[in-house]
Write a protein that holds these residues in place. Structure first.
Motif, mmCIF file in Angstrom:
data_model
loop_
_atom_site.group_PDB
_atom_site.id
_atom_site.type_symbol
_atom_site.label_atom_id
_atom_site.label_comp_id
_atom_site.label_asym_id
_atom_site.label_seq_id
_atom_site.Cartn_x
_atom_site.Cartn_y
_atom_site.Cartn_z
ATOM 1 N N TRP A 1 -7.474 -4.589 4.081
ATOM 2 C CA TRP A 1 -7.450 -3.316 4.129
ATOM 3 C C TRP A 1 -8.146 -2.691 2.639
ATOM 4 C CZ3 TRP A 1 -7.931 -0.504 8.230
ATOM 5 C CH2 TRP A 1 -6.926 -1.045 9.296
ATOM 6 N N THR A 2 -9.002 -1.655 2.880
ATOM 7 C CA THR A 2 -9.299 -1.345 1.293
ATOM 8 C C THR A 2 -9.299 0.234 1.619
ATOM 9 O OG1 THR A 2 -11.577 -1.111 2.301
ATOM 10 C CG2 THR A 2 -11.005 -3.061 0.814
ATOM 11 N N GLY A 3 -9.831 1.176 0.899
ATOM 12 C CA GLY A 3 -10.069 2.441 1.399
ATOM 13 C C GLY A 3 -8.693 3.407 0.789
ATOM 14 N N GLU A 4 -8.824 4.647 1.196
ATOM 15 C CA GLU A 4 -7.810 5.602 0.612
ATOM 16 C C GLU A 4 -6.341 5.200 0.938
ATOM 17 O OE1 GLU A 4 -8.906 9.668 1.343
ATOM 18 O OE2 GLU A 4 -10.954 9.152 0.451
ATOM 19 N N MET A 5 -5.930 5.108 2.272
ATOM 20 C CA MET A 5 -4.753 4.756 2.534
ATOM 21 C C MET A 5 -4.646 3.534 3.075
ATOM 22 S SD MET A 5 -3.748 8.589 3.930
ATOM 23 C CE MET A 5 -5.128 9.335 3.861
ATOM 24 N N CYS A 6 -5.506 2.667 3.059
ATOM 25 C CA CYS A 6 -5.527 1.312 3.657
ATOM 26 C C CYS A 6 -5.691 1.332 5.191
ATOM 27 C CB CYS A 6 -4.339 0.376 3.078
ATOM 28 S SG CYS A 6 -4.051 0.379 1.497
ATOM 29 N N GLN A 7 -6.665 2.348 5.536
ATOM 30 C CA GLN A 7 -6.683 2.501 7.061
ATOM 31 C C GLN A 7 -8.003 2.994 7.656
ATOM 32 O OE1 GLN A 7 -4.194 5.725 8.188
ATOM 33 N NE2 GLN A 7 -5.116 7.304 6.729
ATOM 34 N N GLY A 8 -8.146 2.985 8.789
ATOM 35 C CA GLY A 8 -9.495 3.403 9.364
ATOM 36 C C GLY A 8 -10.504 2.439 9.416
#
Ligand code: HEM
Length: 726
Positions: free
Chosen positions: A346-353
């Motif tokens: 996961w990467t990204g703002e909240m580790c989601q999407g």
């Protein structure tokens, strides 16, 4: 120093120390100069950012398409796993991205394949991975410890004196002495132990519940071991503990819940451990702070007393203020900001999407979204709803008053996404629509994933001003909005004939839904990601399409003639007409080529070192594909800067990359292609587009940070009579 070469159509730049102006060293392109300038400004303002960048390795590869780079990147024998000569039902050139049939397995690991010009399938995992992005999060999640403690109360360990240890009896109970006995694990400890000495052994880990049910334990000494980890709840079950010596070990962090349900009444020693005093220290810090009467000797790796750490900074690490999903961890940056550090996939703002997901999570979401777009019932519904959308859009224009199309086209973009996601367009006046529009716009403008102009590398956003909590607040409201839609769908849903993404999601089996990749939270975030991904790219493309039809009235007329000839005066042009409307299709393709709706692909990273020609690109480098250069490369196109739909009458070389390339290619491409075709044919079938001022249609465009938009223009829409052509 930049090392730079241009050979066989490949421009490759790597760097050791990066001067301000050379952040992205793609020569030649004006757009890139613009990017440089923007990032340059951030640099000038931000010393912290400069330092961070200088620590990172960055490589930029352009002319990707022309370079055969996927073959060069990929000498691994796993390539053989990818089957040759598969054809694509939906797109003659390229396999539908993530169908199971083009996913092969080796040792249980999925290997992804993608289509390449020379008719072979290649493994593409090496560049599939999104670069890691660290961002902030907010919210909270608490573990209910009570249940654990209640459970433990029933456990008794029946242990006599452990081997290699000495047991002495005192009035208070057993003194268990295991000093310097080469122990590698905590032995079973008799329940009536009063003092426990495990110092100077080779213990490397203290397991969960290691000291469970030691009601009379007064002192514990595990100093001078090799302890690198104390598992959560390790100290549960010692209600009478007064002293704990844990100094001189190798602990870098004390996890949350380690000391839950534990009181060390008089003193603890955690000195001489390399404890990281970033966000990870919050649980220990807050636990110590709450126990004022205890004498806590605990230091960070640099010797700072943990009790002296600033509470205003550490409070930001409080799980009530910081929650990362999918096992991401809150970490504190040098500047005292709190961000999510996501685990490997996961990467990204909240580790989601979807945009920032990697591996299995990404694959499952990608598969779901691609499959939905290829379902006949979804396509039919989209066509029906788009008919309504086109009618409404055309009502916003008039034959007499010139109108700026921008706002109206933004509305249509949002509705196209809503049709795909929820099966229905929304009326522009509907409060749901206006709120949705405002929220998507806000997230796009202030968010960290795709929308920030200055943050092509979104990790740079860490160091720039941001409205993180507001963005997350807006995201949460969108999550609630989508959840509401899903709940309504449960009642409306006719599962046999899915009309939209929500239907496809509802049709998943129970076991599929158990997969955390397809949890509601991830699925909803994927929908939000899609709104954000579509917002400017699609509107920019529609604007560029309108602009070219105004600028080149002969192309507009030729499109309309073809539509009237093929569709013979039908009220609505349909998807069945698509194969015959070749000039319209060519015009759309030519617009996508020249529009450069996405200048640079979303950055990816390479998990291992690769060699490209004579260059070695280090593992973890950030790779940026310049999607613009190949589309206007004179080696690939005749008169590349000329708008010429006719060029598509003959097969073109492989430089057409509006949606990117490989498995991470735009997941919304089928919807984009379908809806662009549908909108433009149905507009031109009935209307003539006329510029307010044909002399004022400059070719220069504004760069928004992601897309290129034509400069502001106004237009009329005049109804046309059906003409019969032979
Ligand atoms: C003309 C309009 C559009 C263009 C030109 C476009 C182009 C792109 C490009 C170039 C990428 C990056 C690919 C890469 O990393 O190599 C991308 C990613 C993406 N696009 Fe689009 N896009 C458009 C519209 C849309 C729409 C309408 C949607 C949603 C329905 C969408 C959803 C996405 C998503 C979710 C990703 C991330 C995919 C992933 O990480 O696997 N895009 N798009």
């Amino acid at each position: 120093m930049w090392s730079f070469d241009r050979k066989n159509g490949l421009t490759l730049l790597t760097r050791n120390g990066m001067p301000d102006e050379e952040i992205i060293g793609l020569e030649k392109s004006n757009n890139v100069n613009c990017i440089k300038k923007k990032l340059g400004n951030i640099f000038k303002e931000n010393k912290e950012l400069k330092e961070d960048i200088n620590k990172r390795k960055l490589a930029s590869v352009t002319d990707f398409c022309a370079s055969n780079i996927s073959v060069d990147l990929n000498p691994s024998p796993r390539k053989k796993l990818c089957t040759e000569n598969k054809t694509d039902k939906h797109d003659g050139k390229r396999k539908g991205q993530m169908n199971e049939e083009n996913t092969e397995y080796k040792n249980g690991e999925k290997v992804l394949c993608f289509w390449k010009q020379d008719q072979k399938w290649y493994e593409a995992d090496i560049i599939e991975k999104r670069s890691k992005v660290l961002t902030y999060i907010q919210q909270s999640m608490k573990i209910d410890l009570l249940a654990v403690v209640l459970l433990l109360n029933g456990i008794l360990i029946d242990a006599s004196c452990p081997a290699r240890c000495a047991c002495g009896n005192s009035v208070n109970g057993v003194n268990l002495y295991c000093y310097g006995r080469n122990l590698e694990y905590v032995p079973n400890i008799p329940n009536d132990t009063h003092e426990l000495t495990l110092a100077s052994n080779k213990i490397s880990i203290i397991k969960q519940f290691a000291f469970v049910n030691l009601p009379g334990l007064h002192d514990i000494n595990i100093a001078d071991n090799l302890i690198t980890a104390i598992e959560e709840y390790a100290f549960v079950g010692m209600p009478s503990l007064h002293f704990a010596k844990m100094d001189n070990n190798m602990l870098t962090t004390i996890r949350a819940h380690t000391f839950d349900a534990t009181d060390i009444r008089d003193g603890m020693n955690l000195t001489s451990n390399p404890i990281n005093c970033d966000c990870g220290v919050y649980p220990l810090w807050s636990w110590i702070i709450e126990r004022q009467s205890m004498n806590a000797e605990a230091t960070c790796s640099n010797g700072t007393l943990i009790t002296s750490l600033g509470s205003s900074e550490l409070e930001k690490c409080n799980p009530d203020n910081c929650q990362c999903l999918n096992d991401g961890k809150c970490v504190m940056t040098g500047g005292g900001k709190v961000i999510c550090d996501c685990i490997e996939h996961w990467t990204g703002e909240m580790c989601q999407g979807i945009v920032w997901a990697n591996g299995h999570q990404w694959l499952e979401l990608n598969k779901l979204i691609i499959q939905a777009q290829h379902k006949t019932t979804v396509i039919e519904n989209m066509q029906q709803q788009l008919t309504l959308e086109v009618n409404k859009l055309c009502q916003c224009f008039s034959p007499n008053d010139a109108t700026d199309p921008l706002d109206h086209l933004f509305n249509s973009t949002l509705n196209i996404m809503s049709i795909l996601a929820f099966g229905k367009r929304l009326e522009y006046e509907n409060p749901d629509f206006t709120t949705l529009r405002a929220r998507v716009k806000y997230i796009f403008k202030h968010g960290q994933s795709l929308g920030r102009k200055e943050t092509l590398f979104s990790w740079l956003a860490l160091f720039t001003k941001s409205q993180v909590s507001e963005v997350i607040g807006e995201m949460d409201k969108l999550h609630a909005f989508i959840k509401q839609k899903l709940e309504n769908h449960v009642t409306d849903n006719n599962s046999k004939f899915p009309l939209d993404l929500l239907d496809v999601y509802l049709n998943l089996s129970d076991s599929e839904r158990k997969d955390s990749a397809l949890s509601e939270r991830n699925f909803f975030q994927a929908i939000i990601d899609m709104y954000i991904a579509a917002y400017e790219t699609y509107t920019g493309t529609l604007m560029t399409l309108m602009f070219h039809l105004l600028k080149y009235p002969d192309v507009q007329t030729k499109c309309r003639e073809e539509i009237h000839r093929v569709c013979g005066g039908k009220q609505t042009v349909t998807i069945e007409d698509r194969d015959e409307l070749r000039y319209v299709e060519s015009t759309i393709k030519e617009v996508l080529r020249i529009a450069k709706p996405v200048v640079l692909a979303i950055y990816r990273t390479i998990p291992r070192e690769i060699k490209v020609e004579k260059y070695t690109i280090p593992a973890e480098s950030i790779i940026l594909f310049d999607l613009n250069d190949p589309q206007i490369d004179p080696k690939l196109w005749d008169n590349p800067n000329e708008f010429d739909p006719d060029r598509w009458e003959t097969p073109q070389k492989n430089g057409y990359l509006p949606f990117g390339i490989g498995p991470r290619r735009c997941v919304g491409a089928p919807t984009v292609e379908l809806s662009l075709f549908f909108m433009i044919t149905n507009i031109l079938n009935k209307f003539e587009l006329i510029p307010e001022d044909e002399r004022n249609l400059p070719m220069e465009r504004d760069w928004t940070g992601i897309s290129l938009f034509p400069k502001q223009f106004k237009m009329f829409m005049k109804p046309v009579e059906y003409q019969q052509y032979t």
